[in-house]
Design a protein around this motif. Structure first.
Motif, short mmCIF file in Angstrom:
data_model
loop_
_atom_site.label_atom_id
_atom_site.label_comp_id
_atom_site.label_asym_id
_atom_site.label_seq_id
_atom_site.Cartn_x
_atom_site.Cartn_y
_atom_site.Cartn_z
N TYR A 18 0.84 -1.20 0.00
CA TYR A 18 0.00 0.00 0.00
C TYR A 18 0.87 1.25 0.00
O TYR A 18 1.76 1.40 0.83
CB TYR A 18 -0.91 0.02 1.23
CG TYR A 18 -1.58 1.35 1.44
CD1 TYR A 18 -2.72 1.69 0.72
CD2 TYR A 18 -1.05 2.30 2.31
CE1 TYR A 18 -3.32 2.93 0.87
CE2 TYR A 18 -1.65 3.54 2.47
CZ TYR A 18 -2.77 3.85 1.75
OH TYR A 18 -3.36 5.08 1.89
N THR A 19 0.62 2.14 -0.94
CA THR A 19 1.22 3.48 -0.91
C THR A 19 0.15 4.46 -1.36
O THR A 19 -0.88 4.06 -1.92
CB THR A 19 2.44 3.62 -1.86
OG1 THR A 19 2.00 3.49 -3.21
CG2 THR A 19 3.53 2.60 -1.55
N GLN A 20 0.40 5.74 -1.15
CA GLN A 20 -0.56 6.76 -1.58
C GLN A 20 -0.63 6.85 -3.10
O GLN A 20 -1.63 7.27 -3.66
CB GLN A 20 -0.21 8.11 -0.97
CG GLN A 20 -0.44 8.12 0.52
CD GLN A 20 -0.30 9.52 1.11
OE1 GLN A 20 0.24 10.41 0.48
NE2 GLN A 20 -0.80 9.68 2.31
N VAL A 21 0.45 6.43 -3.75
CA VAL A 21 0.49 6.52 -5.21
C VAL A 21 -0.26 5.36 -5.85
O VAL A 21 -1.08 5.54 -6.75
CB VAL A 21 1.95 6.54 -5.72
CG1 VAL A 21 2.01 6.56 -7.23
CG2 VAL A 21 2.69 7.72 -5.13
N LEU A 142 13.16 6.80 -8.42
CA LEU A 142 12.01 7.35 -9.13
C LEU A 142 10.71 6.62 -8.78
O LEU A 142 9.64 7.21 -8.77
CB LEU A 142 12.26 7.29 -10.64
CG LEU A 142 11.23 7.97 -11.53
CD1 LEU A 142 11.21 9.48 -11.26
CD2 LEU A 142 11.55 7.71 -12.99
N LEU A 143 10.83 5.31 -8.48
CA LEU A 143 9.64 4.50 -8.18
C LEU A 143 9.46 4.23 -6.70
O LEU A 143 8.52 3.53 -6.31
CB LEU A 143 9.72 3.16 -8.93
CG LEU A 143 9.74 3.26 -10.45
CD1 LEU A 143 9.94 1.89 -11.07
CD2 LEU A 143 8.46 3.89 -10.96
N ALA A 144 10.33 4.75 -5.86
CA ALA A 144 10.28 4.45 -4.42
C ALA A 144 8.93 4.80 -3.79
O ALA A 144 8.47 4.10 -2.90
CB ALA A 144 11.41 5.18 -3.69
N GLY A 145 8.28 5.84 -4.27
CA GLY A 145 6.98 6.21 -3.73
C GLY A 145 5.85 5.28 -4.13
O GLY A 145 4.77 5.31 -3.55
N ASN A 146 6.09 4.45 -5.14
CA ASN A 146 5.06 3.53 -5.64
C ASN A 146 5.05 2.20 -4.90
O ASN A 146 4.09 1.44 -5.02
CB ASN A 146 5.28 3.22 -7.13
CG ASN A 146 5.12 4.43 -8.00
OD1 ASN A 146 5.20 5.56 -7.54
ND2 ASN A 146 4.90 4.20 -9.27
#
Length: 164
Positions: A18-21, A142-146
């Motif tokens: 689960y992430t906000q993105v 670049l994808l760490a937030g995903n």
């Protein structure tokens, strides 16, 4: 249950990030597991490329970039179910202590599981939290937030007597 060994040929393992993105969920229904009821040892083996995702691109990234399933095709778990009594109560909650190996890295885990006798089968269910960094899975900045740092892993195995 009189068999000394029981087997689950189509165990189910799922994970959720689960992430906000973006939420990422995948399921694998081709997981093999065996329990030796004489000593309560359990072994699990799963092919990493058998995980099914909502989006084909997620599956591609998972297999090629993250778990590198061509180099590390399997994840395994070997452990012991603590204090399980096969002739005991219909439903027992027990801890499993063991080693989970994925992406070439091994970690000791302690997993709470519910064991139920259903007809002539044993059903094990439970979940645990896995930290992505513990298994040297590199996520590009670049994808760490995903992708979440910690991923919830759920499992369900239905064991039947094993005929050798």
């Amino acid at each position: 249950m009189s068999a000394q060994k029981v087997i689950a040929r189509q165990g189910q393992v799922a994970f959720f990030s689960y992430t906000q993105v973006e939420n990422i969920k995948a399921e694998n229904n081709q997981v093999l597991s065996i329990i030796d009821l004489e000593n309560n040892n359990i072994a699990v083996s799963m092919l990493m490329n058998a995980f099914i995702f909502e989006k084909a691109l997620m599956r591609e990234h998972f297999n090629e970039s993250y778990v590198e399933s061509d180099i590390y095709p399997k994840a395994t778990f070997e452990g012991t179910i603590q204090s399980y009594e096969p002739s005991g109560e219909e439903t027992q909650t027990r801890m499993i202590h063991g080693t989970f190996t994925m992406h070439g890295k091994s970690r000791n885990l302690e997993i709470k599981t519910k064991i139920q006798k259903v007809d002539n089968n044993l059903v094990l269910t439970g979940d645990f939290m896995m930290t992505v960094a513990d298994y040297s899975i590199n996520i590009p900045p670049l994808l760490a937030g995903n992708i979440a740092d910690n991923v919830t892993v759920d499992f369900r195995f239905q064991f039947e007597p094993y005929e050798e």
